[in-house]
Scaffold this motif. Structure first.
Motif: not given
Length: 248
Positions: A128-129, A90, A87, A123
């Protein structure tokens, strides 16, 4: 995709805590954070000197969050730490728990102090966020606590998976927690896991005021209140709360 999330009020360094003052216990605090083995950690009551120490001790982590007094570095921070791995942050922003959430230093409703939330969009390496909210509600204003929950519920409304965590200064059966549940969030940690606030006594059965809540996209695979005492020392006046989550 799994994510381990934790929240921990580390107690500010300006408090006159004697044998439990920050310089005495800061190594224990770091050890307690490390023991959580979390991908994402929300910390509350972090003053600038503590933030500097944490950046030194966790040099590879992304650490974000602004000071509540001026939106930059002054006052307590509710920081988000993301360890190196799947992870990455962002974007992020700090908002104030008030009728004017974009104004640094603003105080909401009947709150005694300025209170904030740090929002971070993470992100995964697969694209995937998700969203994370780390917050610290007021300790005195009951209206402010409830309105803070309603405010956060509006901020996270939508299709993104969210994790809301922090020191909410409210117990599981209180109106602020019920408001978050009514908004679609679920508590990750069962009530029987024990208390989270202990005022440096080390008690494990006092009030649970530190929480992790998740939107329906998450499945909780395990969750606990950590009562770990590095070298026999309590690391703060709160115990950390941690949960392992999996996206459905």
């Amino acid at each position: 995709m799994k994510l381990r999330a934790a929240t921990f009020n580390i107690r500010n360094s300006s408090a006159p805590d004697g044998d439990n003052a920050w310089p005495v216990r800061r190594k224990a605090t770091v050890a307690a954070i490390e023991q959580l083995d979390a991908d994402v950690v929300g910390l509350q009551e972090v003053l600038p000197d503590q933030l500097e120490y944490l950046r030194w001790r966790f040099p590879k982590y992304e650490i974000v969050g602004a000071g509540r007094d001026d939106g930059m570095s002054a006052g307590e921070h509710s920081v988000v730490l993301v360890r190196p791995g799947d992870w990455r942050i962002e974007r992020h922003e700090t908002r104030w728990l008030s009728d004017d959430p974009g104004t640094p230093g603003s105080i909401g409703w009947d709150a005694d102090l300025t209170r904030i939330a740090t929002l971070a969009w993470l992100r995964h390496r697969n694209g995937t966020t998700i969203g994370v909210v780390n917050t610290h509600y007021d300790h005195a204003g009951e209206v402010a606590q409830l309105q803070s929950s309603r405010l956060i519920a509006r901020w996270i409304a939508g299709s993104l998976p969210w994790i809301v965590m922090g020191d909410l200064n409210a117990t599981p059966d209180s109106p602020p927690l019920k408001s978050l549940v009514e908004a679609g969030l679920s508590p990750a940690v069962p009530i029987e896991a024990g208390g989270s606030w202990h005022n440096f006594t080390g008690a494990e059965d006092d009030d649970r005021i530190d929480h992790i809540l998740v939107t329906p996209e998450w499945t909780v695979t395990d969750a606990a209140v950590s009562h770990h005492r590095p070298d026999g020392r309590v690391p703060s006046d709160h115990w950390p709360v941690v949960a392992t989550l999996e996206l459905r």
